[in-house]
Each structure stands twice: as structure tokens, then as C-alpha cells.
Design a protein around this motif. Structure first.
Motif, mmCIF file in Angstrom:
data_model
loop_
_atom_site.group_PDB
_atom_site.id
_atom_site.type_symbol
_atom_site.label_atom_id
_atom_site.label_comp_id
_atom_site.label_asym_id
_atom_site.label_seq_id
_atom_site.Cartn_x
_atom_site.Cartn_y
_atom_site.Cartn_z
ATOM 1 N N GLN A 27 0.829 -1.207 0.000
ATOM 2 C CA GLN A 27 0.000 0.000 0.000
ATOM 3 C C GLN A 27 0.870 1.266 0.000
ATOM 4 N N ASP A 28 0.599 2.144 -0.904
ATOM 5 C CA ASP A 28 1.289 3.440 -0.981
ATOM 6 C C ASP A 28 0.284 4.511 -1.360
ATOM 7 N N ARG A 29 0.599 5.757 -0.956
ATOM 8 C CA ARG A 29 -0.235 6.896 -1.315
ATOM 9 C C ARG A 29 0.673 8.037 -1.782
ATOM 10 N N PRO A 30 0.218 8.816 -2.752
ATOM 11 C CA PRO A 30 1.029 9.969 -3.185
ATOM 12 C C PRO A 30 1.312 10.905 -2.014
ATOM 13 N N GLY A 31 2.540 11.342 -1.909
ATOM 14 C CA GLY A 31 2.910 12.301 -0.885
ATOM 15 C C GLY A 31 3.055 11.721 0.509
ATOM 16 N N GLN A 32 3.098 10.406 0.611
ATOM 17 C CA GLN A 32 3.178 9.798 1.942
ATOM 18 C C GLN A 32 4.533 10.068 2.588
ATOM 19 N N LEU A 33 4.505 10.132 3.902
ATOM 20 C CA LEU A 33 5.722 10.242 4.702
ATOM 21 C C LEU A 33 6.047 8.885 5.295
ATOM 22 N N TRP A 34 7.338 8.639 5.453
ATOM 23 C CA TRP A 34 7.787 7.368 6.026
ATOM 24 C C TRP A 34 8.219 7.598 7.470
ATOM 25 N N MET A 35 7.757 6.731 8.340
ATOM 26 C CA MET A 35 8.106 6.836 9.751
ATOM 27 C C MET A 35 9.201 5.834 10.096
#
Length: 747
Positions: A27-35
Motif C-alpha cells: 500500500q502506498d499513497r502519493p505524498g506519503q511520509l515514512w516513519m
């Protein structure tokens, strides 16, 4: 038309084999941040200061005093002071405890930023040995006068036995993505598999928002085994950050994190004793347990130690029993459940105790078991104690009959002849272990079944797909109740919007409780379809019959309507609907459970011990298991095969060790040894269906844990037999180092 009991191919497999599964990291979304989580490098210490780049989140940035609640409270013991915080604020208590989190546009940058975070600690004394830890809970379970029974005994046998710390290492580590609607703050969450409704409710309380703003999506999972899908610190941090920043946030655990962050399990020290009369009849059992729970009480609370003592008497006739547990907190990774929690440990100890007793009493070990097993006529059998909030009522079975079947099967397959042949020049041994399992924990499960105007059938279940084949099993149950082809059935598990009342998949409950709810819902849909069809065909309901996805008049093959026709007739405004009758051919039903059901089995194993190296080679393995009724025998066999593989690992290889400073010594697969195909023997399976469970309409008993429950017990018994020991092997896992120690002591 019947589909229950058929070896149908798994419905999950076509998409999984083509790489079309929906796993957390997919699952990925545009503009996502990684923690990325910054974890404590010390086992116990006060946080003096945190030096970090801008944007790093610490406990000071979170709502105050956030702690993860216990999911299952038992024994009326308050564990609130021992709950884990989301981020450590003042004190860290184990290596790997989350202290801070960082965010970046990609995971590599997040890892680089995390390495820039510097934490100064004032180190504190470390408790590594269980006995040196802090007492968190103490309780007893049992019945009868134990002291009197032991005083009156002709023979008393006592052993000490340690079960080492290990845990599940599923193929897929944890992953979580939270997407947010900036306008409403609503969250879409992917990756929270196992108990999604519970996790949704916990998250809503911790965030202070309505549960309807949280949608947990159904996902595939690369194995669960008890450790994945519980509520961990990351399960709050990811959605909290998504709402705070109004951006999607994603986190994927690496293997090094997994080995220090997810629930460990098993670690216990037992002092167990059995009292016998002069004929070898069991008079009483006693077990004192020191349970190492690590640094905190997590979501499972103390259910593992409770299950250990509650299930310790096993399938035997035990007139008097006492189990006493002390739950200790140490500076190690917190513990929870792992497949067959408490039963793997207790079974290993009890069966080793019986092996030692058989030798001391001069009775064959199989005969000693047969003599003391509850007979079929003694079931149901009530024990005056409870576990997981339910009374212990052993429902149906023939323990002696299954033991005899297993021995006949082992003889037919050549186990006994082979061990005698091997003993001519090597140290070979045979282990035999009986076990009792539990399954089908309530209190309830809810399911929806609906038929669309196309004739397709949808099932919305509260279970979750952890690789166990739940989609296939529930499709077979539905197909059986409706009389339709399983190919037209779609099962969706673990979606909190589609099924907001689901209990999840754990405690071997998916088919027992979830399947029974689906069965009820499907029968209700069938009945409603008959009612509508009677209006459509203008005949009485009792003159109709259901056959091959259609409802027709008995004796009149040409007069019928399909389920699709009936579904169309259930649309709003249809002349076939009564005033105020709800539209749609759909029904929701709940199945409630007062008592669990108790499957049982036998493990027989043949091992060869290399006297020079101490290496134990498992040569052959037989599992005989009573499942009540097998929805899909192939899947039951697969569950048992997988369980044996994990059992071999726990019995011989896998162990989390710590040094005196509380530093974990197994943080990669170089040190945490997993069984491979080379370590696994040919495995024979005997699935019995002689004792259907009386407490559910399907007659099923759980199959998820029986391949693992007695693996430690059987392998320990086989090693003891191979080495000719008079006492206990003393501990698990039986690593080569420990086996060499036993050989040296024997010499």
C-alpha cells in the motif's frame, strides 16, 4: 450438494500465486511520509536528554500518559501500572523500546535521520534473570486438597523444567499505512490485521475521535501466529501522525526491529510434581510457575500464564490439582501469545513429568498415559476452574481411542521397527506425547451473508486472513448452507466498515465461532429466499425445496426461481416485498459462545542424537489430531504441518538470550536460528473426526495449534529416550550445547 469436508482448492491461492495479494507494504499513497522508530539501545535507564534534528517526535509531543490497554483481562488482576507507554518519557525498560519517531519522504532518509538522534541515559540496574524481576501478578488455579493428596501418595515424582524464550517470526514483518481525509480527519488504515475491530476501538479512544471515522481495511498477511496484529506503539503513532500532519504516513518494520519489538513468548520456569498410588493411578498434579513477561504487560495481559496452569492437567483424570503462577517483569522485550500459548509450555513439562514417572514406577510410558486418560464415558468433564473467562468443561472426545489409533499408525508406518534398528549403533529415541488444546473462544462473532441480483454471494466476516485459509473455509460453510457452488461466493474478512462487530482471528476461533456465525447467516438468507420465492411462485413454503442455487416446487422441475431472481425481487418497490419489509436478500447473524471446545491429539517423534556434537536430528514425525469435523481436510493437514515446523524450531533451535546488561544476543538470523527444510523430517498426519463438538452447529474444533502444542514435549521425550536419562532433560530448546551437557553428565 455438500461442500463441508471436501478438499477444495483454496480460494486465496490464485491471487496469491500471481502476486496479486494485498499486503501491508503493497500500500502506498502519493505524498506519503515514512516513519522510522528510534529505539532504546539500553535495557534500563532514565532518559537524561534527547538531541535530535527538528521535527523528531518524542513523548513530550504526544497526549499525556498514553498507555496501551490490555485486550483480555483475567483473574480480576489490575495491570494498569505495568502497561506500556506509546513512547518512553522518563525511563526505558528494554532494548528496543520506542523513544522517538522521525519522518521523511523516503524510508532511507528516515533511517539516516533516526541515526542522528542522540539519547543520553542514566543507566539503572538490569533484571535479566526472571527471579530478579518485579512481581506483577500472582494467582492460583485448581481444585481439591493438594497437600493431603501428596501426603497420601505411594509415589511422588517431581521435576524442574525451563522453557526458553522464543517467538513467532512470520515471513512478513509488520507494516502500517494510515491515510487521512484532510476535510473530516477520517482515517483509512491498512495493515492492522488480526483483531481490527478491537484495534479500531482502542485507536478511537486514544485519538479521542468517533470510531466511525476509522476504517480498517481487510488485508492479506504473511503469517500471524499470535504476534502480528496486536496493538503496538506504532499502531497509535502512524495514524496520530497522519491526522496531525494531514498526510499519509507509512511504516514498515525491518527484521532487526521485529526481533526486539514484537511480543516474545514462552519463557517459564516450572517445578512440577505428580502423586500416584501404588498401581500408577494419578492422584494429584502440582505446578509452580515463574513466568517472565518482559518489561511490560501488553495487550494479552496475563492470559499466557493463566492458560499454562488452567490447561496443565491436559486430557488426564486428575482428581486434585493446584497451579500457582508468579508473573515477573524483567528488562527484556515484553511477552504475549505465540501459537499454542501456555499449552506448548505446560504440555512439555507435564509430558516430561509423566515420562520420568513411568520409569520410576516401572510402567511403560504409553501404558501410564492410557491408564490415566479420561475415558470417553467420562466426558463431558468439568474442572472447577476457569480460563479466559470461561469454565473449563472438556466437551467431547475419546482420548484413549486416539492414542491407540496413533500407536497403530506409528507401528504401521514402521516407527517402532526403525528406532530399534537405529539403536544397534546410534543413540536414537522415540517420544510420545498427549495433549489437550482449546479453541473457539467467544464471546461472539458476527457475519453477514448476502445474495446479489447476479446470483453472486458475499460474506462479510469478522475474522481475518492470516494465511490459514479462512476465505475457503467460510465459503465452504456458506455453499453448504445455501446449496450453491463455492465459486460464486466472495468472502471478505476483517473490514471494519463491512463488519463492524467482528472479533478477529485468534485463539483458534475463526472456523468454530466465525464459521458458526456464517452458517447461521447463510441459513437465514436461505429461509428468507424461500419466503420470497413462495410469494413469487404462489405456493406454500413447505412445498418448496432448494436445489443447485434455485428454489423450486417439489415434484415440478420446471417451476422454480433462482437465487438471483429472488434477489431481484427484493429490490425496493418490488411487489413481492411486504410493507416495511427491508430490501435486499441479506441477513446478519451472531453466534455466541459460553464454553470453548477442546480438541486433542498425540505426537510421536523419532530422533537421532549425535553423541559427539550433540546435534539432534528429527527423523520422522506423526501427528494424530481430533478436529471434530474438518471443513477442508487438506487445510487442516496444512495447519498441522506448519505447526510441527514451528515446534521443531522451538524445541531445538530458537531462543532469545540476553547478556548481563540486558542486551539481546539474537538480533539477526545469524543468532536466532530458524528451522529450514533441512531440519524438518517427513511428517505423517492422522486427522480424526470421531468427536464432533457439541457446542457449535458445525461440530468443528480448532485446528490451528495442534501441530505445535506437543512438539516440545514429544521431542524432549525422544531425546530423553535416546540418551537413556533417568531424570528430565531439564529445558527447551535442546540445543546441541545443552545435549552435549546432558551426555557429559550421563557419562
Amino acid at each position: 450438494m455438500t461442500f463441508i469436508g471436501e478438499r477444495l482448492p483454496r480460494k486465496e491461492d490464485p491471487r496469491l500465486l500471481r502476486g496479486l495479494g494485498r499486503f501491508g507494504d503493497d500500500q502506498d499513497r502519493p505524498g506519503q511520509l515514512w516513519m522510522r522508530v528510534v529505539r532504546s539501545p539500553v535495557a534500563h535507564g532514565r532518559i537524561v536528554s534527547i538531541s535530535a534534528p527538528p521535527g523528531v517526535i518524542t513523548a513530550a509531543d504526544l497526549p499525556s500518559d498514553l498507555r496501551i490497554p490490555v485486550r483480555l483481562k483475567v483473574q480480576d488482576i489490575d495491570l494498569d501500572e505495568f502497561l506500556q507507554p506509546v513512547l518512553a518519557s522518563q525511563t526505558v525498560r528494554y532494548v528496543g523500546e520506542p523513544v522517538a519517531v522521525v519522518l521523511a519522504d523516503d524510508p532511507y532518509e528516515a533511517e539516516d535521520i533516526a541515526e542522528q538522534v542522540e539519547i543520553e541515559f542514566d543507566e539503572l540496574p538490569v533484571a535479566v534473570e526472571t527471579g530478579d524481576g518485579q512481581l506483577a501478578a500472582e494467582f492460583e488455579l485448581g481444585y481439591g486438597d493438594v497437600e493431603q493428596a501428596f501426603q497420601n501418595a505411594d509415589h511422588v515424582v517431581e521435576i524442574e523444567f525451563d522453557v526458553g524464550r522464543h517467538s513467532a517470526v512470520p515471513l512478513e514483518p509488520r507494516a502500517l499505512l494510515a491515510d487521512v481525509d484532510p476535510a473530516t480527519g477520517a482515517l483509512q488504515i491498512f495493515g492492522m490485521t488480526k483483531v481490527p475491530v478491537f484495534n479500531r476501538d482502542v485507536l478511537s479512544r486514544m485519538l479521542g475521535i468517533d470510531e466511525n471515522l476509522i476504517h480498517v481495511h481487510a488485508m492479506d498477511a504473511g503469517g500471524g501466529f499470535g504476534v502480528r496484529g496486536e496493538f503496538y506503539p506504532e499502531d497509535f503513532l502512524v495514524p496520530w501522525l497522519a491526522r496531525k500532519l494531514c498526510k499519509p504516513v507509512k511504516w514498515v518494520e525491518d527484521r532487526a526491529e521485529h526481533l526486539v519489538a514484537v511480543n516474545h513468548s514462552r519463557q517459564q520456569r516450572h517445578v512440577a510434581a505428580a502423586a500416584f498410588d501404588k498401581t500408577g493411578t494419578l492422584l494429584a498434579l502440582r505446578d509452580e510457575v515463574l513466568h517472565d513477561n518482559g518489561a511490560y504487560a501488553r495487550t494479552h495481559g496475563i492470559i499466557v500464564p493463566e492458560l499454562t496452569v488452567a490447561m496443565f492437567p491436559g486430557p488426564y483424570r486428575v482428581p486434585v490439582f493446584n497451579g500457582r503462577i508468579r508473573v515477573m517483569l524483567t528488562n527484556k522485550t515484553p511477552c504475549g501469545t505465540y501459537r499454542a500459548p501456555g499449552r506448548f509450555e505446560g504440555t512439555a513439562v507435564r509430558e516430561q513429568l509423566l515420562d520420568v514417572a513411568a520409569d520410576r514406577l516401572g510402567i511403560d510410558r504409553v501404558e501410564l498415559r492410557r491408564k490415566n486418560l479420561l475415558a470417553a464415558g467420562e466426558l463431558p468433564h468439568t474442572r472447577e476452574m476457569s480460563t479466559l473467562g470461561t469454565d473449563v468443561v472438556l466437551d467431547s472426545g475419546d482420548y484413549i481411542g486416539l492414542l491407540d489409533k496413533a500407536m497403530v499408525e506409528a507401528d504401521r508406518l514402521g516407527y517402532f521397527a526403525e528406532v530399534e534398528k537405529l539403536r544397534a549403533g546410534r543413540q536414537a529415541g522415540l517420544g510420545v506425547a498427549m495433549f489437550l488444546e482449546k479453541s473457539g473462544l467467544g464471546p461472539q462473532e458476527t457475519a453477514d451473508v448476502m445474495i446479489s441480483p447476479s446470483g453472486d454471494v458475499r460474506v462479510h466476516s469478522g475474522g481475518t486472513s492470516l494465511g490459514q485459509g479462512i476465505e475457503t473455509a467460510l465459503a465452504q460453510v456458506t455453499a453448504d448452507a445455501l446449496g450453491v457452488d463455492p465459486a460464486v461466493i466472495t468472502v471478505i474478512n476483517g473490514d471494519t466498515n463491512l463488519q463492524p462487530f467482528g472479533g478477529g482471528s485468534w485463539a483458534s476461533r475463526s472456523t468454530v465461532v466465525g464459521g458458526s456465525a456464517v452458517h447461521r447467516a447463510a441459513l437465514a438468507v436461505r429461509q428468507r429466499a424461500v419466503e420470497i420465492a413462495s410469494r413469487m411462485l404462489e405456493v406454500a413454503e413447505e412445498d418448496l425445496e432448494v436445489r443447485n442455487g434455485a428454489i423450486g416446487v417439489k415434484g415440478a422441475p420446471g417451476s422454480s426461481v433462482t437465487f438471483a431472481d429472488v434477489a431481484k425481487a427484493c429490490r425496493p418497490g418490488s411487489p413481492h416485498l411486504l410493507p416495511d419489509e427491508p430490501a435486499g436478500l441479506t441477513e446478519r447473524r451472531r453466534f455466541e459462545v459460553e464454553h470453548m471446545t477442546y480438541p486433542y491429539g498425540v505426537h510421536i517423534v523419532l530422533v537421532d542424537v549425535d553423541a559427539a556434537t550433540g546435534q539432534v536430528k528429527v527423523l520422522r514425525y506423526l501427528v494424530a489430531y481430533e478436529v471434530g469435523r474438518a471443513i477442508n481436510p487438506t487445510m487442516v493437514e496444512g495447519q498441522l504441518l506448519g505447526g510441527v515446523a514451528q515446534g521443531v524450531g522451538g524445541a531445538l533451535l530458537e531462543e532469545f538470550r540476553y547478556d548481563d546488561a540486558g542486551q539481546p544476543q539474537a538480533v539477526t538470523f545469524m543468532d536466532y536460528l530458524m528451522p529450514t527444510a533441512a531440519e524438518l523430517p517427513p511428517i505423517d498426519i492422522l486427522v480424526a473426526q470421531d468427536a464432533p463438538a457439541p457446542g457449535n452447529p458445525l461440530g468443528v474444533k480448532g485446528a490451528g495449534e495442534g501441530g505445535l502444542t506437543a512438539a516440545g514435549a514429544a521431542i524432549a521425550g525422544a531425546i530423553r529416550d535416546a540418551l537413556g536419562l533417568t531424570g528430565s532433560v531439564g529445558c527447551l530448546p535442546m540445543t546441541a550445547e545443552r545435549v552435549r551437557g546432558l551426555i557429559k553428565e550421563g557419562k
